[in-house]
Enzyme design. Structure first.
Site, PDB file in Angstrom:
ATOM      1  N   SER A  46       0.756  -1.277   0.271  1.00 51.49           N
ATOM      2  CA  SER A  46      -0.104  -0.132   0.078  1.00 51.49           C
ATOM      3  C   SER A  46       0.822   1.278   0.016  1.00 51.49           C
ATOM      4  O   SER A  46       0.421   2.384  -0.339  1.00 51.49           O
ATOM      5  CB  SER A  46      -0.922  -0.024   1.156  1.00 51.49           C
ATOM      6  N   LYS A  87       0.700   4.511   6.730  1.00 55.64           N
ATOM      7  CA  LYS A  87       0.202   5.360   5.654  1.00 55.64           C
ATOM      8  C   LYS A  87       0.866   6.690   5.920  1.00 55.64           C
ATOM      9  O   LYS A  87       1.434   7.037   6.503  1.00 55.64           O
ATOM     10  CB  LYS A  87      -1.416   5.539   5.992  1.00 55.64           C
TER      11      LYS A  87
END
Length: 177
Positions: A46, A87
């Site tokens: 990700s 993230k």
């Protein structure tokens, strides 16, 4: 206790020379890991290409979330997913985030320069970041389970664990985040 006495007693000598230093090292290691920094291992793509699957990185503990900046790489606990995630911080408390159909991100009406995004796909939308919370996206937008898809779109400050600082392994990818 004199050094002669320790030298004459092999058990005391072993304790002073081996056991005590090992115990001190274990305690110091625990305290550093708990309060200063820790090592992260990235389990997904990700954050590609910034961070690859299996990369090891150094993360400093965050005690004051007011010091976090937009675009920092942040490690936090997701209660919804019951896992630790890595993230990119996109929205700070009070921000208005807009993601258009092309994946371009605007924060408070200004286009966000994101040279780290090479796969801008995925969903768009509008997000108003509440006080005390943060909005996160993966760098690999076309293949990232991030805030756009969570039921709870915003992460509370109390769940933020650290800020990514460096990739330390593999050695050919050593870099600052």
């Amino acid at each position: 206790m004199s050094s002669e006495h320790v030298a004459k007693n092999p058990v005391k000598s072993f304790i002073y020379e081996w056991i005590i230093p090992i115990v001190i090292a274990i305690i110091a290691s625990f305290l550093i890991n708990r309060y200063v920094f820790f090592i992260m291992r990235v389990p997904s793509s990700s954050m590609y290409p910034t961070i690859h699957i299996g990369d090891l990185g150094i993360v400093t503990r965050v005690y004051n979330t007011d010091k976090l900046k937009r675009q920092d790489v942040v490690i936090f606990k997701s209660e919804e997913l019951n896992e630790i995630l890595v993230k990119r911080l996109i929205g700070l408390p009070g921000d208005k985030v807009h993601i258009d159909n092309n994946g371009t991100v605007f924060v408070n009406g200004e286009k966000l320069a994101e040279n780290y995004v090479q796969n801008p796909g995925g969903g768009g939308g509008d997000y108003d970041v509440p006080a005390g919370t943060f909005f996160f996206l993966g760098d690999n937008r076309g293949n990232s389970n991030d805030a756009r898809y969570w039921k709870v779109k915003y992460i509370e400050a109390k769940y933020i664990e650290g800020k990514g600082q460096f990739i330390i392994f593999p050695f050919n990818r050593i870099s600052k985040l």
